[in-house]
Design a protein around this motif. Structure first.
Motif, PDB file in Angstrom:
ATOM      1  N   LYS A   4       0.836  -1.202   0.000  1.00  0.00           N
ATOM      2  CA  LYS A   4       0.000   0.000   0.000  1.00  0.00           C
ATOM      3  C   LYS A   4       0.870   1.251   0.000  1.00  0.00           C
ATOM      4  CE  LYS A   4      -3.825  -2.267   2.320  1.00  0.00           C
ATOM      5  NZ  LYS A   4      -4.653  -2.312   3.525  1.00  0.00           N
ATOM      6  N   GLN A   5       1.986   1.202   0.732  1.00  0.00           N
ATOM      7  CA  GLN A   5       2.887   2.355   0.781  1.00  0.00           C
ATOM      8  C   GLN A   5       3.531   2.592  -0.579  1.00  0.00           C
ATOM      9  OE1 GLN A   5       5.442   1.090   3.946  1.00  0.00           O
ATOM     10  NE2 GLN A   5       4.065   1.813   5.534  1.00  0.00           N
ATOM     11  N   THR A   7       2.283   1.714  -3.487  1.00  0.00           N
ATOM     12  CA  THR A   7       1.227   2.186  -4.379  1.00  0.00           C
ATOM     13  C   THR A   7       0.987   3.676  -4.178  1.00  0.00           C
ATOM     14  OG1 THR A   7       0.182   0.006  -4.367  1.00  0.00           O
ATOM     15  CG2 THR A   7      -1.192   1.867  -5.033  1.00  0.00           C
ATOM     16  N   ALA A   8       0.916   4.107  -2.922  1.00  0.00           N
ATOM     17  CA  ALA A   8       0.710   5.528  -2.634  1.00  0.00           C
ATOM     18  C   ALA A   8       1.889   6.349  -3.142  1.00  0.00           C
ATOM     19  CB  ALA A   8       0.524   5.730  -1.130  1.00  0.00           C
ATOM     20  N   LEU A  46      -6.438   7.083  -1.857  1.00  0.00           N
ATOM     21  CA  LEU A  46      -5.194   7.205  -1.088  1.00  0.00           C
ATOM     22  C   LEU A  46      -5.435   7.606   0.360  1.00  0.00           C
ATOM     23  CD1 LEU A  46      -2.902   8.908  -3.732  1.00  0.00           C
ATOM     24  CD2 LEU A  46      -2.749   6.557  -2.896  1.00  0.00           C
ATOM     25  N   HIS A  48      -8.300   6.836   2.011  1.00  0.00           N
ATOM     26  CA  HIS A  48      -9.305   5.904   2.559  1.00  0.00           C
ATOM     27  C   HIS A  48     -10.626   6.608   2.848  1.00  0.00           C
ATOM     28  CE1 HIS A  48      -6.145   2.899   2.946  1.00  0.00           C
ATOM     29  NE2 HIS A  48      -5.397   3.857   3.470  1.00  0.00           N
ATOM     30  N   SER A  62     -11.568  -8.985   1.790  1.00  0.00           N
ATOM     31  CA  SER A  62     -10.317  -8.786   1.066  1.00  0.00           C
ATOM     32  C   SER A  62      -9.233  -9.688   1.641  1.00  0.00           C
ATOM     33  CB  SER A  62      -9.875  -7.329   1.178  1.00  0.00           C
ATOM     34  OG  SER A  62      -9.453  -7.058   2.504  1.00  0.00           O
ATOM     35  N   ASP A  64      -6.442  -8.825   2.920  1.00  0.00           N
ATOM     36  CA  ASP A  64      -5.955  -8.283   4.184  1.00  0.00           C
ATOM     37  C   ASP A  64      -6.791  -8.773   5.354  1.00  0.00           C
ATOM     38  OD1 ASP A  64      -4.010  -6.887   2.852  1.00  0.00           O
ATOM     39  OD2 ASP A  64      -5.042  -4.965   2.954  1.00  0.00           O
TER      40      ASP A  64
END
Length: 77
Positions: A4-5, A7-8, A46, A48, A62, A64
Motif C-alpha cells: 500500500k505504501q 502504491t501511494a 489514497l 481511505h 479482502s 488483508d
C-alpha cells in the motif's frame, strides 16, 4: 502493508510528473466500473475516504482481512 505504501508513493510520483491528477475520477482510469465509482477520485482512495467497503460482497473479504482472521476464513472443501 508495504504494498500500500509503494502504491501511494507511485501515485504521488505520477502526480508530481503530471501523468496523474489526484482529482481524476477512478472511472477515467478504470472504465466499465460500477456507477457508484463515478465520484471517487485517486485522492479518495489514497486517503481511505472513498466510501468503498473493505471487501467485495461478490468475492468475500479482502485478502488483508482474511490474513488477519484465519480462523474465520472459510476453507475450501
Amino acid at each position: 502493508m508495504l504494498g500500500k505504501q509503494f502504491t501511494a508513493a507511485a501515485a504521488l510520483v505520477l502526480a508530481g510528473d503530471g501523468v496523474l491528477s489526484l482529482s481524476d475520477p477512478v472511472a477515467q482510469r478504470l472504465p466499465g466500473g460500477p456507477a457508484a465509482w463515478a465520484g471517487i477520485t485517486a485522492h479518495h482512495l489514497l486517503t481511505h475516504t472513498s466510501g468503498l467497503p473493505h471487501g467485495d460482497a461478490a468475492t468475500g473479504p479482502s485478502r488483508d482481512r482474511a490474513c488477519r482472521c484465519p480462523a474465520r476464513t472459510p476453507q475450501p472443501a
